[in-house]
Write a protein that holds these residues in place. Structure first.
Motif, mmCIF file in Angstrom:
data_model
loop_
_atom_site.group_PDB
_atom_site.id
_atom_site.type_symbol
_atom_site.label_atom_id
_atom_site.label_comp_id
_atom_site.label_asym_id
_atom_site.label_seq_id
_atom_site.Cartn_x
_atom_site.Cartn_y
_atom_site.Cartn_z
ATOM 1 N N LEU A 126 -15.976 -6.988 -5.474
ATOM 2 C CA LEU A 126 -14.884 -6.805 -6.438
ATOM 3 C C LEU A 126 -14.260 -5.415 -6.341
ATOM 4 C CD1 LEU A 126 -16.394 -8.674 -9.525
ATOM 5 C CD2 LEU A 126 -14.887 -9.545 -7.726
ATOM 6 N N GLY A 127 -15.069 -4.398 -6.034
ATOM 7 C CA GLY A 127 -14.506 -3.054 -5.874
ATOM 8 C C GLY A 127 -13.556 -2.985 -4.698
ATOM 9 N N ARG A 128 -13.953 -3.587 -3.589
ATOM 10 C CA ARG A 128 -13.079 -3.582 -2.405
ATOM 11 C C ARG A 128 -11.827 -4.399 -2.653
ATOM 12 N NH1 ARG A 128 -9.868 -3.367 0.722
ATOM 13 N NH2 ARG A 128 -9.902 -3.039 2.988
ATOM 14 N N LEU A 129 -11.935 -5.478 -3.421
ATOM 15 C CA LEU A 129 -10.756 -6.275 -3.775
ATOM 16 C C LEU A 129 -9.785 -5.455 -4.628
ATOM 17 C CD1 LEU A 129 -12.179 -9.814 -4.585
ATOM 18 C CD2 LEU A 129 -10.296 -9.325 -3.019
ATOM 19 N N ALA A 130 -10.323 -4.668 -5.543
ATOM 20 C CA ALA A 130 -9.456 -3.825 -6.375
ATOM 21 C C ALA A 130 -8.691 -2.824 -5.502
ATOM 22 C CB ALA A 130 -10.286 -3.099 -7.422
ATOM 23 N N LYS A 131 -9.382 -2.282 -4.497
ATOM 24 C CA LYS A 131 -8.712 -1.372 -3.560
ATOM 25 C C LYS A 131 -7.619 -2.111 -2.797
ATOM 26 C CE LYS A 131 -9.704 1.633 0.402
ATOM 27 N NZ LYS A 131 -10.770 2.117 1.332
ATOM 28 N N SER A 132 -7.918 -3.344 -2.376
ATOM 29 C CA SER A 132 -6.918 -4.147 -1.669
ATOM 30 C C SER A 132 -5.707 -4.433 -2.557
ATOM 31 C CB SER A 132 -7.539 -5.472 -1.209
ATOM 32 O OG SER A 132 -8.313 -5.295 -0.049
ATOM 33 N N MET A 133 -5.943 -4.637 -3.845
ATOM 34 C CA MET A 133 -4.812 -4.889 -4.737
ATOM 35 C C MET A 133 -3.907 -3.670 -4.805
ATOM 36 S SD MET A 133 -4.720 -6.123 -8.726
ATOM 37 C CE MET A 133 -5.384 -7.744 -8.373
ATOM 38 N N GLY A 134 -4.504 -2.487 -4.928
ATOM 39 C CA GLY A 134 -3.692 -1.274 -4.981
ATOM 40 C C GLY A 134 -2.901 -1.060 -3.699
ATOM 41 N N GLN A 135 -3.572 -1.251 -2.561
ATOM 42 C CA GLN A 135 -2.882 -1.063 -1.282
ATOM 43 C C GLN A 135 -1.778 -2.093 -1.094
ATOM 44 O OE1 GLN A 135 -6.295 -1.373 1.319
ATOM 45 N NE2 GLN A 135 -6.655 0.835 1.325
ATOM 46 N N GLY A 136 -2.071 -3.332 -1.448
ATOM 47 C CA GLY A 136 -1.078 -4.382 -1.274
ATOM 48 C C GLY A 136 0.127 -4.200 -2.162
ATOM 49 N N LEU A 137 -0.093 -3.803 -3.404
ATOM 50 C CA LEU A 137 1.025 -3.627 -4.329
ATOM 51 C C LEU A 137 1.923 -2.467 -3.921
ATOM 52 C CD1 LEU A 137 -0.690 -4.297 -7.779
ATOM 53 C CD2 LEU A 137 0.977 -5.733 -6.608
ATOM 54 N N ARG A 138 1.336 -1.429 -3.315
ATOM 55 C CA ARG A 138 2.165 -0.305 -2.862
ATOM 56 C C ARG A 138 3.106 -0.735 -1.746
ATOM 57 N NH1 ARG A 138 -2.519 2.721 -4.116
ATOM 58 N NH2 ARG A 138 -3.404 2.451 -2.024
ATOM 59 N N ARG A 139 2.708 -1.731 -0.977
ATOM 60 C CA ARG A 139 3.568 -2.216 0.120
ATOM 61 C C ARG A 139 4.531 -3.303 -0.324
ATOM 62 N NH1 ARG A 139 -1.504 -2.099 2.955
ATOM 63 N NH2 ARG A 139 -1.678 -4.361 2.676
ATOM 64 N N LEU A 140 4.383 -3.802 -1.536
ATOM 65 C CA LEU A 140 5.166 -4.943 -1.997
ATOM 66 C C LEU A 140 6.571 -4.504 -2.407
ATOM 67 C CD1 LEU A 140 4.608 -8.017 -2.541
ATOM 68 C CD2 LEU A 140 4.266 -7.378 -4.930
ATOM 69 N N SER A 141 7.586 -5.145 -1.837
ATOM 70 C CA SER A 141 8.970 -4.808 -2.178
ATOM 71 C C SER A 141 9.384 -5.529 -3.460
ATOM 72 C CB SER A 141 9.907 -5.220 -1.041
ATOM 73 O OG SER A 141 9.997 -6.637 -0.972
ATOM 74 N N PRO A 142 10.375 -5.008 -4.183
ATOM 75 C CA PRO A 142 10.863 -5.707 -5.378
ATOM 76 C C PRO A 142 11.291 -7.143 -5.101
ATOM 77 C CG PRO A 142 11.723 -3.471 -5.305
ATOM 78 C CD PRO A 142 11.033 -3.705 -4.006
ATOM 79 N N ARG A 143 11.895 -7.387 -3.935
ATOM 80 C CA ARG A 143 12.315 -8.737 -3.600
ATOM 81 C C ARG A 143 11.119 -9.679 -3.495
ATOM 82 N NH1 ARG A 143 12.184 -12.007 0.336
ATOM 83 N NH2 ARG A 143 11.124 -10.475 1.659
ATOM 84 N N GLN A 144 10.020 -9.181 -2.911
ATOM 85 C CA GLN A 144 8.834 -10.011 -2.748
ATOM 86 C C GLN A 144 8.214 -10.395 -4.087
ATOM 87 O OE1 GLN A 144 6.973 -7.272 0.345
ATOM 88 N NE2 GLN A 144 6.005 -9.234 0.841
#
Length: 473
Positions: A126-144
């Motif tokens: 779960l800790g690594r998933l939380a890190k993945s969420m942060g990394q993924g959201l930083r790359r997510l564009s408003p359109r996405q």
């Protein structure tokens, strides 16, 4: 990427398969290091690492100056349960009140969670998933953010399609519909191919949520018996398809809940041929597919389908991310209708949850996590089987699944599973009584126990206490 097994891991899996099949019986001596080196053409270091891994998995133990031996509980001395009785009638479904009363009583965090439907959250990254969420959201564009609500996250769909490909199933991404967990996927599938009053073939016993879905949609259940090891009774299914206007089938062909049964490849092919012959859509509930104990994943029924007649439903809730509620369905010819139904109801699972899982599948080491999870579940299964052999009545029957985290127990007829459930709960032990897995409230002397939580003194004491309660019947 698929985790490539190291040589010692392959050797451990090969010996584990010999133990599970009974070739190496409980108490038998495992090949000596010298013999294993000669037989498998590996170094002593590789053999030792394999044996250490098998020790960690609870399958073998070292004896001083004597070598390694199969643990006595690596196979249970208890007999296998019997198959349920045949019926060729459609049943109105009305189990929700019973199911909710049972599930509601399992919420106390202080109870021993043998009745839970999930493995321990401690087994998930779960800790690594939380890190993945942060990394993924930083790359997510408003359109996405907007697009992913309707279409599903494109990278997540790519990663799911890749896992299908690695499993030998070529699947276009357009066939994938991302859902709020597998249960929404299963609901959508039924709605796509039935109307109220239709007959649906399900297993007996069946996952209780399938009964609740049928009840909600006003569908009738045709119960097909399931052998505790070999899976669904294909002969009985064939008779039902010939005699009744069945509109769909909802089956689990691998690590069936609650029995743990799996269909062999030849039986999967036969089932596929039967459904194609009658043109009956299949809803395949395959949420435990990643939790196999050997080194070969089970092939889904979807892999036998060349006409788009099968809908394959999966989820990350049991293998990676409980609580994230991200599932999917490979919808075949029904994919467009499934997408329309989803847009008319929930629209989308959480976009951040989709992004987190997509990033983890790319960068988080999913296959390494799965191997560790499988080993933990297998070791915990062995511990529960050992406890049952020690404390439960000799007439007890129990399944021996090769994956998942459930054991199904059949007791003598005088045992009342609902009474046992209430008495155990009063002692701080939860369990899942057999009647919640049947449209007819059958299996009154059976229970399902969850071994998906780390085994310790509390678990052992709970098995001993259940044994005392059973002895009183």
């Amino acid at each position: 990427m698929q985790h490539k097994l190291k040589r010692y891991e392959k050797l451990a899996d090969e010996i584990a398969a010999l133990i599970r099949s009974g070739v190496l019986a409980p108490g038998a001596r495992v090949p000596s290091v010298r013999l294993a080196c000669n037989t498998y053409a590996v170094s002593p270091a590789t053999v030792f690492k394999a044996y250490y891994l098998l020790e960690d998995r609870g399958l073998i133990q070292a004896r001083e100056r004597s070598g390694y031996y199969v643990r006595e509980h690596a196979q249970s001395s208890l007999a296998e349960p019997r198959m349920s009785q045949h019926q060729t009638t459609a049943q109105e479904v009305g189990v929700s009140e019973l199911v909710f009363s049972v599930l509601g009583s399992l919420k106390d965090p202080h109870t021993v969670p043998f009745g839970s439907a999930f493995p321990s959250a401690d087994l998930f990254p779960l800790g690594r998933l939380a890190k993945s969420m942060g990394q993924g959201l930083r790359r997510l564009s408003p359109r996405q953010v907007i697009a992913d609500q309707t279409d599903g996250n494109a990278e997540l769909k790519r990663q799911i399609a890749l896992r299908y490909t690695l499993g030998g199933v070529m699947l276009p991404m357009e066939e994938l519909v991302i859902t709020t967990g597998a249960l929404e996927a299963l609901n959508l599938c039924l709605q796509a191919v039935t109307v109220p009053g239709d007959l649906v073939a399900i297993e007996a016993p069946a996952f209780y949520a399938s009964l609740q879905v049928l009840e909600r949609l006003k569908l009738k259940a045709v119960e097909i018996p399931v052998h505790p090891r070999d899976g669904i009774d294909l002969e009985h299914l064939q008779r039902c398809l010939e005699q009744l206007p069945i509109k769909a089938c909802w089956f689990m062909s691998s690590f069936h809940n609650p029995l743990g049964a799996s269909l062999a490849p030849a039986r999967k092919q036969r089932l596929s041929d039967l459904l194609h012959q009658h043109q009956i859509p299949l809803i395949e509930d395959d949420v435990y597919a990643e939790l196999y104990y050997g080194n070969q994943p089970p092939r889904p029924l979807k892999s036998y389908d060349s006409e788009g007649l099968f809908m394959h439903c999966g989820s990350f809730s049991k293998s990676l991310a409980p609580g994230y509620r991200v599932g999917w369905v490979a919808g075949g010819r029904f994919a467009n209708k499934l997408m329309q139904l989803k847009l008319m109801t929930t629209i989308s699972p959480s976009v951040p949850a989709q992004v987190a899982i997509a990033d983890y599948l790319q960068h988080g080491g999913y296959d390494r996590h799965l191997r560790k999870l499988r080993h933990s579940l297998e070791a915990q299964q062995q511990a529960m089987l050992a406890g049952a052999a020690r404390y439960f009545p000799a007439a007890t029957r129990v399944t021996r699944p090769s994956g998942g985290y459930f054991l199904w127990f059949e007791f003598p007829e005088q045992v009342d599973a609902l009474r046992l459930f209430n008495e155990a709960l009063a002692q701080g032990i939860s369990l899942a009584p057999g009647p919640i897995f049947s449209a007819t409230r059958g299996f009154g002397h059976c229970i399902r126990l969850n071994h998906g939580h780390p085994w310790g003194a509390e678990s052992e004491q709970a098995m001993q206490q259940l044994g005392r309660l059973l002895a009183a019947f």
